[in-house]
Design a protein around this motif. Sequence first.
Motif, PDB file in Angstrom:
ATOM      1  N   SER A  79      43.211  47.937  50.509  1.00 24.70           N
ATOM      2  CA  SER A  79      43.855  46.827  49.820  1.00 24.70           C
ATOM      3  C   SER A  79      42.842  45.721  49.545  1.00 24.70           C
ATOM      4  N   VAL A  80      42.833  45.247  48.302  1.00 23.86           N
ATOM      5  CA  VAL A  80      41.953  44.154  47.901  1.00 23.86           C
ATOM      6  C   VAL A  80      42.772  43.082  47.187  1.00 23.86           C
ATOM      7  N   THR A  81      42.173  41.921  47.016  1.00 27.57           N
ATOM      8  CA  THR A  81      42.847  40.789  46.380  1.00 27.57           C
ATOM      9  C   THR A  81      41.955  40.220  45.288  1.00 27.57           C
ATOM     10  N   ILE A  82      42.577  39.671  44.254  1.00 31.49           N
ATOM     11  CA  ILE A  82      41.830  39.002  43.183  1.00 31.49           C
ATOM     12  C   ILE A  82      42.016  37.500  43.340  1.00 31.49           C
ATOM     13  N   GLY A  83      40.916  36.770  43.267  1.00 28.25           N
ATOM     14  CA  GLY A  83      40.946  35.317  43.281  1.00 28.25           C
ATOM     15  C   GLY A  83      40.481  34.794  41.935  1.00 28.25           C
ATOM     16  N   VAL A  84      41.166  33.784  41.422  1.00 28.41           N
ATOM     17  CA  VAL A  84      40.818  33.173  40.139  1.00 28.41           C
ATOM     18  C   VAL A  84      40.680  31.671  40.361  1.00 28.41           C
ATOM     19  N   ASP A  85      39.498  31.136  40.073  1.00 33.24           N
ATOM     20  CA  ASP A  85      39.225  29.703  40.215  1.00 33.24           C
ATOM     21  C   ASP A  85      39.042  29.119  38.820  1.00 33.24           C
ATOM     22  N   ILE A  86      40.072  28.433  38.340  1.00 35.16           N
ATOM     23  CA  ILE A  86      40.057  27.887  36.985  1.00 35.16           C
ATOM     24  C   ILE A  86      39.360  26.533  36.979  1.00 35.16           C
ATOM     25  N   GLY A  87      38.358  26.411  36.138  1.00 36.24           N
ATOM     26  CA  GLY A  87      37.631  25.156  35.999  1.00 36.24           C
ATOM     27  C   GLY A  87      37.616  24.708  34.553  1.00 36.24           C
ATOM     28  N   THR A 119      35.534  29.676  34.462  1.00 34.02           N
ATOM     29  CA  THR A 119      36.560  30.276  35.311  1.00 34.02           C
ATOM     30  C   THR A 119      35.897  31.422  36.058  1.00 34.02           C
ATOM     31  N   LYS A 120      36.069  31.413  37.373  1.00 36.52           N
ATOM     32  CA  LYS A 120      35.432  32.412  38.235  1.00 36.52           C
ATOM     33  C   LYS A 120      36.497  33.362  38.764  1.00 36.52           C
ATOM     34  N   TYR A 121      36.158  34.638  38.770  1.00 37.09           N
ATOM     35  CA  TYR A 121      37.064  35.691  39.218  1.00 37.09           C
ATOM     36  C   TYR A 121      36.358  36.478  40.314  1.00 37.09           C
ATOM     37  N   GLY A 122      37.077  36.863  41.339  1.00 37.56           N
ATOM     38  CA  GLY A 122      36.492  37.671  42.387  1.00 37.56           C
ATOM     39  C   GLY A 122      37.455  38.712  42.908  1.00 37.56           C
ATOM     40  N   LEU A 123      36.926  39.895  43.154  1.00 39.29           N
ATOM     41  CA  LEU A 123      37.682  40.960  43.799  1.00 39.29           C
ATOM     42  C   LEU A 123      37.237  40.961  45.254  1.00 39.29           C
ATOM     43  N   VAL A 124      38.175  40.717  46.169  1.00 35.92           N
ATOM     44  CA  VAL A 124      37.825  40.436  47.554  1.00 35.92           C
ATOM     45  C   VAL A 124      38.484  41.442  48.497  1.00 35.92           C
ATOM     46  N   ASP A 125      37.678  41.934  49.429  1.00 35.82           N
ATOM     47  CA  ASP A 125      38.191  42.739  50.530  1.00 35.82           C
ATOM     48  C   ASP A 125      38.436  41.765  51.677  1.00 35.82           C
ATOM     49  N   LYS A 174      33.256  42.320  43.703  1.00 36.29           N
ATOM     50  CA  LYS A 174      32.872  42.169  42.292  1.00 36.29           C
ATOM     51  C   LYS A 174      33.261  40.766  41.866  1.00 36.29           C
ATOM     52  N   SER A 175      32.433  40.146  41.049  1.00 38.06           N
ATOM     53  CA  SER A 175      32.776  38.813  40.541  1.00 38.06           C
ATOM     54  C   SER A 175      32.438  38.703  39.058  1.00 38.06           C
ATOM     55  N   LEU A 176      33.154  37.816  38.406  1.00 47.07           N
ATOM     56  CA  LEU A 176      32.927  37.490  36.996  1.00 47.07           C
ATOM     57  C   LEU A 176      32.940  35.974  36.872  1.00 47.07           C
ATOM     58  N   ILE A 177      32.055  35.433  36.055  1.00 49.68           N
ATOM     59  CA  ILE A 177      32.072  34.005  35.739  1.00 49.68           C
ATOM     60  C   ILE A 177      32.033  33.901  34.220  1.00 49.68           C
ATOM     61  N   LEU A 178      33.085  33.317  33.651  1.00 49.25           N
ATOM     62  CA  LEU A 178      33.210  33.220  32.200  1.00 49.25           C
ATOM     63  C   LEU A 178      33.439  31.775  31.782  1.00 49.25           C
ATOM     64  N   THR A 211      42.474  39.783  30.570  1.00 47.16           N
ATOM     65  CA  THR A 211      41.389  40.737  30.372  1.00 47.16           C
ATOM     66  C   THR A 211      40.502  40.831  31.610  1.00 47.16           C
ATOM     67  N   ALA A 212      40.155  39.689  32.188  1.00 47.55           N
ATOM     68  CA  ALA A 212      39.306  39.676  33.378  1.00 47.55           C
ATOM     69  C   ALA A 212      40.014  40.339  34.554  1.00 47.55           C
ATOM     70  N   VAL A 213      41.295  40.049  34.740  1.00 47.14           N
ATOM     71  CA  VAL A 213      42.060  40.656  35.836  1.00 47.14           C
ATOM     72  C   VAL A 213      42.133  42.176  35.647  1.00 47.14           C
ATOM     73  N   GLU A 214      42.354  42.622  34.429  1.00 47.55           N
ATOM     74  CA  GLU A 214      42.397  44.065  34.160  1.00 47.55           C
ATOM     75  C   GLU A 214      41.055  44.720  34.473  1.00 47.55           C
ATOM     76  N   GLN A 215      39.948  44.055  34.153  1.00 52.58           N
ATOM     77  CA  GLN A 215      38.622  44.591  34.471  1.00 52.58           C
ATOM     78  C   GLN A 215      38.450  44.752  35.978  1.00 52.58           C
ATOM     79  N   LEU A 216      38.887  43.755  36.727  1.00 48.02           N
ATOM     80  CA  LEU A 216      38.769  43.828  38.180  1.00 48.02           C
ATOM     81  C   LEU A 216      39.691  44.895  38.771  1.00 48.02           C
ATOM     82  N   LYS A 217      40.883  45.031  38.203  1.00 47.70           N
ATOM     83  CA  LYS A 217      41.795  46.078  38.665  1.00 47.70           C
ATOM     84  C   LYS A 217      41.211  47.463  38.400  1.00 47.70           C
ATOM     85  N   MET A 218      40.566  47.636  37.250  1.00 46.07           N
ATOM     86  CA  MET A 218      39.950  48.911  36.923  1.00 46.07           C
ATOM     87  C   MET A 218      38.804  49.216  37.891  1.00 46.07           C
ATOM     88  N   PHE A 219      37.993  48.209  38.192  1.00 46.26           N
ATOM     89  CA  PHE A 219      36.902  48.371  39.150  1.00 46.26           C
ATOM     90  C   PHE A 219      37.458  48.774  40.511  1.00 46.26           C
TER      91      PHE A 219
END
Length: 87
Positions: free
Chosen positions: A4-12, A16-22, A30-34, A50-58
């Motif tokens: 089980s993993v969790t996605i974190g989204v930090d909106i600025g 906006t930073k996205y992270g897939l966290v164990d 995995k992280s994304l910064i857009l 789109t970013a959440v879907e990318q992290l879910k696919m990963f």
Amino acid sequence: MIKSVTIGVDIGGTRTKYGLVDLALGTVLKSLILPTATASSFAFLQQIGTAVEQLKMFASEHHSEVSGIGFGIPGYINEQGIIETTY
């Protein structure tokens, strides 16, 4: 075994930073910064989706399942816990 993993989204305002966290290990897998999409609310929501879907696919490719998504949003929350203003 699927973990089980969790996605974190930090909106600025600018990024906006996205992270897939164990959470069990306390590691970012995995992280994304857009740049935060500001053209319209639709573009902004589409970017998040789109970013959440990318992290879910990963996660799926690495035998993991997303159990939740958390958002960090700057702003004012009133006494009832309702977001009144975001910055």
